[in-house]
Design an enzyme around this catalytic site. Structure first.
Site, PDB file in Angstrom:
ATOM      1  N   GLY A  61      -6.322   9.724   3.182  1.00  0.00           N
ATOM      2  CA  GLY A  61      -4.954   9.346   3.504  1.00  0.00           C
ATOM      3  C   GLY A  61      -4.879   8.312   4.615  1.00  0.00           C
ATOM      4  CB  THR A  69      -2.341  -4.652   4.140  1.00  0.00           C
ATOM      5  OG1 THR A  69      -1.980  -4.662   2.758  1.00  0.00           O
ATOM      6  CG2 THR A  69      -3.773  -5.064   4.274  1.00  0.00           C
ATOM      7  CB  THR A  96      -1.982   3.354   2.079  1.00  0.00           C
ATOM      8  OG1 THR A  96      -3.281   2.810   1.871  1.00  0.00           O
ATOM      9  CG2 THR A  96      -0.941   2.279   1.847  1.00  0.00           C
ATOM     10  CD  GLU A 102     -12.613   1.658   0.558  1.00  0.00           C
ATOM     11  OE1 GLU A 102     -12.061   2.733   0.811  1.00  0.00           O
ATOM     12  OE2 GLU A 102     -12.182   0.554   0.954  1.00  0.00           O
TER      13      GLU A 102
HETATM   14  C1  FAD Z   1      -3.458   3.372  -7.683  1.00  0.00           C
HETATM   15  C2  FAD Z   1      -3.658   3.231  -6.218  1.00  0.00           C
HETATM   16  C3  FAD Z   1      -4.505   4.111  -5.563  1.00  0.00           C
HETATM   17  C4  FAD Z   1      -4.662   4.038  -4.173  1.00  0.00           C
HETATM   18  N1  FAD Z   1      -5.402   4.985  -3.518  1.00  0.00           N
HETATM   19  C5  FAD Z   1      -5.372   5.034  -2.160  1.00  0.00           C
HETATM   20  C6  FAD Z   1      -5.954   6.134  -1.456  1.00  0.00           C
HETATM   21  O1  FAD Z   1      -6.549   7.035  -2.049  1.00  0.00           O
HETATM   22  N2  FAD Z   1      -5.821   6.188  -0.109  1.00  0.00           N
HETATM   23  C7  FAD Z   1      -5.167   5.224   0.595  1.00  0.00           C
HETATM   24  O2  FAD Z   1      -5.076   5.329   1.824  1.00  0.00           O
HETATM   25  N3  FAD Z   1      -4.607   4.148  -0.043  1.00  0.00           N
HETATM   26  C8  FAD Z   1      -4.702   4.044  -1.398  1.00  0.00           C
HETATM   27  N4  FAD Z   1      -4.105   2.987  -2.069  1.00  0.00           N
HETATM   28  C9  FAD Z   1      -3.392   1.979  -1.296  1.00  0.00           C
HETATM   29  C10 FAD Z   1      -4.054   0.604  -1.367  1.00  0.00           C
HETATM   30  O3  FAD Z   1      -5.172   0.588  -0.524  1.00  0.00           O
HETATM   31  C11 FAD Z   1      -2.990  -0.413  -0.982  1.00  0.00           C
HETATM   32  O4  FAD Z   1      -2.041  -0.442  -2.045  1.00  0.00           O
HETATM   33  C12 FAD Z   1      -3.558  -1.777  -0.778  1.00  0.00           C
HETATM   34  O5  FAD Z   1      -4.401  -1.785   0.353  1.00  0.00           O
HETATM   35  C13 FAD Z   1      -2.461  -2.804  -0.575  1.00  0.00           C
HETATM   36  O6  FAD Z   1      -1.537  -2.338   0.370  1.00  0.00           O
HETATM   37  P1  FAD Z   1       0.048  -2.303   0.045  1.00  0.00           P
HETATM   38  O7  FAD Z   1       0.210  -1.713  -1.316  1.00  0.00           O
HETATM   39  O8  FAD Z   1       0.740  -1.616   1.148  1.00  0.00           O
HETATM   40  O9  FAD Z   1       0.430  -3.801  -0.024  1.00  0.00           O
HETATM   41  P2  FAD Z   1       1.119  -4.669   1.118  1.00  0.00           P
HETATM   42  O10 FAD Z   1       0.353  -4.543   2.395  1.00  0.00           O
HETATM   43  O11 FAD Z   1       2.571  -4.368   1.125  1.00  0.00           O
HETATM   44  O12 FAD Z   1       0.865  -6.113   0.533  1.00  0.00           O
HETATM   45  C14 FAD Z   1       1.553  -6.584  -0.650  1.00  0.00           C
HETATM   46  C15 FAD Z   1       0.947  -7.915  -1.053  1.00  0.00           C
HETATM   47  O13 FAD Z   1       1.082  -8.843   0.022  1.00  0.00           O
HETATM   48  C16 FAD Z   1      -0.177  -9.378   0.375  1.00  0.00           C
HETATM   49  N5  FAD Z   1      -0.235  -9.566   1.833  1.00  0.00           N
HETATM   50  C17 FAD Z   1       0.122  -8.688   2.801  1.00  0.00           C
HETATM   51  N6  FAD Z   1      -0.089  -9.219   4.014  1.00  0.00           N
HETATM   52  C18 FAD Z   1      -0.595 -10.465   3.805  1.00  0.00           C
HETATM   53  C19 FAD Z   1      -1.028 -11.508   4.653  1.00  0.00           C
HETATM   54  N7  FAD Z   1      -0.999 -11.409   5.981  1.00  0.00           N
HETATM   55  N8  FAD Z   1      -1.502 -12.651   4.093  1.00  0.00           N
HETATM   56  C20 FAD Z   1      -1.538 -12.789   2.737  1.00  0.00           C
HETATM   57  N9  FAD Z   1      -1.142 -11.827   1.882  1.00  0.00           N
HETATM   58  C21 FAD Z   1      -0.689 -10.683   2.409  1.00  0.00           C
HETATM   59  C22 FAD Z   1      -1.206  -8.349  -0.092  1.00  0.00           C
HETATM   60  O14 FAD Z   1      -2.448  -8.978  -0.352  1.00  0.00           O
HETATM   61  C23 FAD Z   1      -0.564  -7.809  -1.353  1.00  0.00           C
HETATM   62  O15 FAD Z   1      -0.900  -8.619  -2.442  1.00  0.00           O
HETATM   63  C24 FAD Z   1      -3.994   3.010  -3.462  1.00  0.00           C
HETATM   64  C25 FAD Z   1      -3.173   2.102  -4.143  1.00  0.00           C
HETATM   65  C26 FAD Z   1      -2.995   2.212  -5.494  1.00  0.00           C
HETATM   66  C27 FAD Z   1      -2.064   1.257  -6.183  1.00  0.00           C
END
Ligand code: FAD
Length: 384
Positions: A122, A130, A124, A242
């Site tokens: 856990g 991100t 995100t 990872e």
């Molecule tokens: C099916 C699935 C399983 C997952 N499993 C886990 C899990 O088990 N545990 C866990 O902790 N997380 C998990 N995640 C979360 C995953 O790690 C995040 O979805 C991923 O890191 C992207 O974060 P976000 O979705 O918050 O996107 P955001 O941070 O909201 O970003 C959205 C988009 O904007 C872009 N972006 C953001 N900031 C910038 C920047 N400064 N410059 C350029 N581009 C940018 C990103 O690249 C992305 O394309 C999972 C996600 C999914 C969909």
């Protein structure tokens, strides 16, 4: 497909045999119901494959990262889905590297035997995305306990894991010198706590992901991993493994798509000849193969640096990005080669197509890898 000598061939053969018991029909049925592949994960655990990285003194097989990479690659190559259990391989690192002796001897033998499942991670949160250090979940010390409040999103496999590795803030951000300080990691037995709610999230593919809510969840203080406030560093230290393991899975996916596309191109006859006789069909598959091979070399290179305990941050990130792109190119070529049948459930192509798309977004998105390379390798200004 040309079969080059790959590391851990015996392991690869064994995984191939195990996966043969879990054919496309098994995965299709689960996909329809969004159900978890319990039997598949149990078979892997029973045969010790999920304990590959656990040292022998704790009942595991003490294998190097390249063995874990081979296991996950072959699972994907066989058309199965390691997403159901891959996290056990890399979450383990936090406990192995930073856990106290008492924590290791309490948990690792049971994880190695399959009695306990360590599948949930856990980090995100909906509000921070991100930007991990902006997370809002708090852990407040109260006597011999911590009290957890907040929310996580995308906590995959939480309903199919006994343990949860949780990152939470123990010192408010405004009271720390650096934004990366004041975060702590806890290893929580979810079967024994109150105040935890888990809600499944339906997604494009079958991934058993959830959102979880903590409402005054009380956990013993001895669930803290390592030192309080150092958790972000512990999570970061596991990220190279990872990235490499996800890269290996993507290589497995790419090989599955390439084999499937090649086979179909040779068999399918249109206008009186196999479609694979047309360069318009051959070239995208051949290009996907070339890209997969290049990415595979990078995954191998990053793995070798990791195993030599050298800094492999750049290589692990590059490997993951190129492998995720290679699997997507191969998926594209495979759908196009299959024409209409690429959309039919019974061919498994559309299922694998949905599954492999994830890896350009999670566990780290391509843009963030590019930002890392631009800043840390090429020395350009930080962009975020
Ligand atoms: C099916 C699935 C399983 C997952 N499993 C886990 C899990 O088990 N545990 C866990 O902790 N997380 C998990 N995640 C979360 C995953 O790690 C995040 O979805 C991923 O890191 C992207 O974060 P976000 O979705 O918050 O996107 P955001 O941070 O909201 O970003 C959205 C988009 O904007 C872009 N972006 C953001 N900031 C910038 C920047 N400064 N410059 C350029 N581009 C940018 C990103 O690249 C992305 O394309 C999972 C996600 C999914 C969909």
């Amino acid at each position: 497909m040309h079969n080059l000598a790959l590391p851990h061939q015996e392991i690869r053969d064994e995984i191939g045999k195990l996966c043969a018991d879990f054919p496309g029909a098994y995965w299709r049925a689960l996909d329809r119901e969004s159900a978890y592949p319990t039997e598949f994960v149990q078979a892997l655990a029973r045969n010790g494959w999920l304990a590959a990285l656990i040292p022998e003194e704790y009942g595991g097989s003490g294998l190097p990262l390249s063995a874990a990479a081979a296991i996950l690659e072959e699972i994907q190559r066989a058309g199965c889905n390691g997403g159901a259990c891959h996290a056990q391989m890399y979450i383990m690192g936090a406990l192995l590297r930073h856990g106290r002796a008492a924590q290791k001897s309490k948990y690792l033998p049971k994880i190695a035997s399959g009695e306990l499942r360590l599948q949930a991670f856990g980090v995100t949160e909906p509000g921070s995305g991100t930007d991990t250090t902006a997370l809002k979940t708090t852990a407040r010390r109260d006597g011999d306990d911590y009290i957890i409040n907040g929310q996580k999103i995308w906590t995959s496999r939480a309903e199919h894991s006994d343990l949860l590795l949780l990152l939470a803030r123990t010192t408010p951000r405004e009271e720390t010198k650096k934004r990366t300080d004041g975060l702590s990691v806890f290893l929580i037995d979810m079967q024994t706590v109150n105040g935890l709610t888990i809600r499944p999230i339906r997604t494009m593919m079958n991934h058993a992901t959830t959102e979880i809510f903590f409402d005054d969840m009380r956990i013993p203080a001895d669930t803290l991993i390592g030192e309080e406030g150092q958790g972000f560093r512990y999570i970061l230290s596991g990220m190279n493994a990872e990235r490499i393991l996800i890269g290996a899975e993507c290589i497995g996916d790419a090989k599955w798509f390439i084999e499937k596309a090649t086979g179909y191109a040779k068999d399918r006859v249109v206008f009186g000849r196999p479609i694979g006789q047309n360069q318009g069909i051959q070239f995208p598959i051949a290009k996907a193969y070339a890209r997969m091979r290049a990415a595979e070399l990078m995954v191998g290179h990053a793995t070798a640096l990791f195993e030599a305990e050298m800094n492999c941050g750049a290589e692990a990130n590059i490997a993951k990005m190129l492998a995720a792109e290679a699997s997507w190119d191969a998926a594209e070529a495979c759908v196009q080669t299959h024409g209409g049948f690429g959309f039919a459930e019974e061919y498994d192509v559309e299922r694998k197509f949905r599954e492999t798309r994830l890896y350009q977004v999670a566990p780290i998105s391509t843009n963030l890898i590019l930002s890392y390379l631009a800043e840390h390798v090429l020395g350009m200004p930080r962009s975020y």
